[in-house]
Design a protein around this motif. Structure first.
Motif, PDB file in Angstrom:
ATOM      1  N   GLN A 210      14.092  17.670  39.109  1.00 40.19           N
ATOM      2  CA  GLN A 210      13.914  19.051  38.656  1.00 40.19           C
ATOM      3  C   GLN A 210      14.866  19.983  39.395  1.00 40.19           C
ATOM      4  N   SER A 211      14.990  19.769  40.692  1.00 38.56           N
ATOM      5  CA  SER A 211      15.892  20.603  41.485  1.00 38.56           C
ATOM      6  C   SER A 211      17.343  20.375  41.080  1.00 38.56           C
ATOM      7  N   LEU A 212      17.658  19.133  40.680  1.00 40.02           N
ATOM      8  CA  LEU A 212      19.031  18.831  40.292  1.00 40.02           C
ATOM      9  C   LEU A 212      19.445  19.536  39.010  1.00 40.02           C
ATOM     10  N   ASP A 213      18.489  19.866  38.128  1.00 35.91           N
ATOM     11  CA  ASP A 213      18.845  20.684  36.971  1.00 35.91           C
ATOM     12  C   ASP A 213      19.497  21.976  37.442  1.00 35.91           C
ATOM     13  N   ASN A 214      18.838  22.654  38.394  1.00 35.44           N
ATOM     14  CA  ASN A 214      19.389  23.899  38.924  1.00 35.44           C
ATOM     15  C   ASN A 214      20.660  23.644  39.718  1.00 35.44           C
ATOM     16  N   GLY A 215      20.669  22.562  40.501  1.00 36.82           N
ATOM     17  CA  GLY A 215      21.846  22.234  41.277  1.00 36.82           C
ATOM     18  C   GLY A 215      23.046  21.958  40.385  1.00 36.82           C
ATOM     19  N   ARG A 216      22.814  21.252  39.291  1.00 36.55           N
ATOM     20  CA  ARG A 216      23.905  20.941  38.379  1.00 36.55           C
ATOM     21  C   ARG A 216      24.399  22.193  37.655  1.00 36.55           C
ATOM     22  N   LEU A 217      23.488  23.080  37.313  1.00 39.20           N
ATOM     23  CA  LEU A 217      23.902  24.344  36.705  1.00 39.20           C
ATOM     24  C   LEU A 217      24.695  25.189  37.702  1.00 39.20           C
TER      25      LEU A 217
ATOM     26  N   GLU B 255      38.951  26.488  27.292  1.00 38.39           N
ATOM     27  CA  GLU B 255      38.005  25.578  27.949  1.00 38.39           C
ATOM     28  C   GLU B 255      37.061  26.325  28.891  1.00 38.39           C
ATOM     29  N   ILE B 256      37.558  27.329  29.572  1.00 37.31           N
ATOM     30  CA  ILE B 256      36.676  28.134  30.431  1.00 37.31           C
ATOM     31  C   ILE B 256      35.614  28.821  29.580  1.00 37.31           C
ATOM     32  N   TYR B 257      36.054  29.383  28.459  1.00 35.15           N
ATOM     33  CA  TYR B 257      35.118  30.054  27.563  1.00 35.15           C
ATOM     34  C   TYR B 257      34.068  29.074  27.050  1.00 35.15           C
ATOM     35  N   ALA B 258      34.483  27.885  26.654  1.00 41.28           N
ATOM     36  CA  ALA B 258      33.534  26.873  26.182  1.00 41.28           C
ATOM     37  C   ALA B 258      32.524  26.520  27.260  1.00 41.28           C
ATOM     38  N   SER B 259      32.991  26.364  28.493  1.00 41.14           N
ATOM     39  CA  SER B 259      32.078  26.022  29.588  1.00 41.14           C
ATOM     40  C   SER B 259      31.087  27.140  29.853  1.00 41.14           C
ATOM     41  N   GLU B 260      31.545  28.384  29.780  1.00 37.99           N
ATOM     42  CA  GLU B 260      30.639  29.517  30.003  1.00 37.99           C
ATOM     43  C   GLU B 260      29.539  29.543  28.947  1.00 37.99           C
ATOM     44  N   CYS B 261      29.897  29.257  27.696  1.00 32.31           N
ATOM     45  CA  CYS B 261      28.895  29.213  26.631  1.00 32.31           C
ATOM     46  C   CYS B 261      27.880  28.100  26.865  1.00 32.31           C
ATOM     47  N   MET B 262      28.365  26.932  27.247  1.00 33.34           N
ATOM     48  CA  MET B 262      27.477  25.809  27.539  1.00 33.34           C
ATOM     49  C   MET B 262      26.532  26.141  28.684  1.00 33.34           C
ATOM     50  N   ILE B 263      27.078  26.737  29.731  1.00 33.91           N
ATOM     51  CA  ILE B 263      26.280  27.035  30.923  1.00 33.91           C
ATOM     52  C   ILE B 263      25.178  28.033  30.596  1.00 33.91           C
ATOM     53  N   ARG B 264      25.521  29.072  29.836  1.00 40.70           N
ATOM     54  CA  ARG B 264      24.509  30.075  29.490  1.00 40.70           C
ATOM     55  C   ARG B 264      23.407  29.460  28.627  1.00 40.70           C
ATOM     56  N   ASP B 265      23.781  28.595  27.698  1.00 40.37           N
ATOM     57  CA  ASP B 265      22.781  27.947  26.846  1.00 40.37           C
ATOM     58  C   ASP B 265      21.886  27.020  27.664  1.00 40.37           C
ATOM     59  N   ALA B 266      22.493  26.235  28.544  1.00 39.04           N
ATOM     60  CA  ALA B 266      21.707  25.316  29.382  1.00 39.04           C
ATOM     61  C   ALA B 266      20.792  26.078  30.335  1.00 39.04           C
ATOM     62  N   ALA B 267      21.289  27.192  30.884  1.00 40.93           N
ATOM     63  CA  ALA B 267      20.481  27.991  31.802  1.00 40.93           C
ATOM     64  C   ALA B 267      19.288  28.596  31.085  1.00 40.93           C
ATOM     65  N   ALA B 268      19.482  29.041  29.843  1.00 45.19           N
ATOM     66  CA  ALA B 268      18.366  29.581  29.058  1.00 45.19           C
ATOM     67  C   ALA B 268      17.314  28.503  28.817  1.00 45.19           C
TER      68      ALA B 268
END
Length: 392
Positions: free
Chosen positions: A245-252, A299-312
């Motif tokens: 569970q902590s690794l989800d946050n760590g990976r984000l 690619e930076i833009y794509a990663s930012e979109c992925m990160i925001r979706d995963a964080a939500a």
């Protein structure tokens, strides 16, 4: 900037104000201090105190424990902004914020929350002990043991590559409480450990390829006596679930760090390309240079979109696949951007006097810690197959 939703977190207006303040702090204080941090291989104490004063160690702690009460998307965005500067700054704070705090909030007893969350928010440095000399993601190979003794436990074993190990005050340590491997990794438990306890020894800070100013090292436990209250949540067998569970946050956090640093790297490449002259013009006018700049931006833009979706997703529960995918893509992306930056700098990119060389070294670790790219491929695939079987 679009306001990030404030469900279970800081209100959007206050958060936007904080991000603006953090951007100024990164630009005006953290980046100018980078040369000193690199030369000394340490963040100066006065700068650490400033970071504490900014609340950077307590972003995710609930307000009642002295923190800012950010939700996961807000925390991840703050890490992305912080990570525009030298990686050491995030490294110092991230274990408090993304891993140890998360574990205590989700699994700690009321007494453990009251004891540790205010200390973490105030800036006592934490470490997270999962990896060992012979095991990382393979919990079945874990050798560190916590053996019952009266009302407490005796801890023995070693941990390797532990961020902040040389100076951490608090440790969240995973240890085997059952001799034999159990289903769902129920042989692993989590312990909150005061790192000045007798029997704990710290290895020297490891000399690394990059990321000067951040520190990792080994931890050794020799008949370390722990009270029963050290067992996270007061229940054995939940340590591996806590770690995952902590690794989800760590990976984000690592994904956000990769995206933030990639933006810094691209900005450097962009600036250099406008200044470097060849054939009577700046190299930024050459289409093949422009292609590298454009690919990096996309690619930076794509990663930012992925990160925001995963964080939500992580804000509302487990996000194993999305957190793993975001970390895998963002870390690999950062490596590609750093490689292009060196290429754009040309011969200068290979020289230590230019920052492209440092960016290349710094970014390499993102593909390794909090789960290598190859481990994350397995995590994603196994969870996909498990979901497919359940739905079939």
């Amino acid at each position: 900037m679009t306001a990030i939703p404030s469900e279970n977190g800081m209100d959007a207006e206050t958060f936007d104000q904080f991000i603006e303040q953090l951007q100024r702090y990164v630009r005006e204080r953290l980046i100018p201090a980078e040369s000193q941090v690199i030369a000394d291989n340490m963040i100066p104490e006065d700068l650490q105190d400033e970071m504490r004063g900014m609340g950077l160690f307590g972003l995710t702690m609930p307000e009642e424990y002295g923190g800012a009460g950010m939700n996961v998307p807000q925390y991840v965005e703050a890490i992305r902004v912080l990570s525009y500067a030298l990686p050491a700054y995030r490294s110092l704070t991230s274990i408090n914020l993304g891993m140890v705090c998360s574990a205590i909030k989700k699994n700690g007893t009321d007494e453990q929350k009251a004891e540790y969350l205010p200390r973490l928010a105030a800036g006592e440095i934490a470490c997270f002990g999962l990896t060992e000399p012979g095991s990382g993601s393979d919990s079945a190979a874990m050798q560190t043991t916590a053996t019952r003794s009266g009302n407490g436990y005796v801890l023995n074993g070693a941990k390797r590559y532990i961020t902040n190990a040389p100076f951490a005050k608090i440790g969240l340590i995973m240890a085997r409480t059952e001799k034999d491997n159990q289903a769902k990794n129920a042989h692993v438990s989590a312990f909150l450990v005061e790192m000045d306890t007798d029997g704990i020894a710290r290895g020297k800070s490891d000399k690394k390829m990059g990321q000067e100013g951040s520190h990792i090292g080994d931890l050794y436990f020799d008949d370390v006596k722990l009270p029963g209250s050290a067992l996270l949540g007061g229940e054995e067998g939940r340590g591996f679930a806590t770690a995952m569970q902590s690794l989800d946050n760590g990976r984000l956090s690592v994904a956000a760090a990769s995206a933030g640093y990639a933006k810094r790297i691209l900005d450097s490449a962009l600036k250099y390309s406008t200044e470097r002259k060849a054939f009577g013009d700046s190299i930024s006018q050459f289409q093949l240079i422009q292609a590298m700049l454009a690919d990096s931006k996309a690619e930076i833009y794509a990663s930012e979109c992925m990160i925001r979706d995963a964080a939500a997703k992580a804000n509302n529960g487990p996000a194993i696949i999305k957190a793993a995918a975001a970390k895998m893509f963002a870390s690999e992306m950062c490596g590609r951007v750093a490689d292009r930056c060196v290429q754009i700098y040309g011969g200068a990119g290979y020289l230590a006097e230019y920052e492209a060389e440092r960016f290349f070294r710094d970014s390499r670790i993102y593909r390794i810690y909090e789960g290598t790219t190859q481990i994350l491929q397995l995590v994603i695939a196994k969870n996909m197959l498990r979901q497919f079987a359940a739905e079939s």
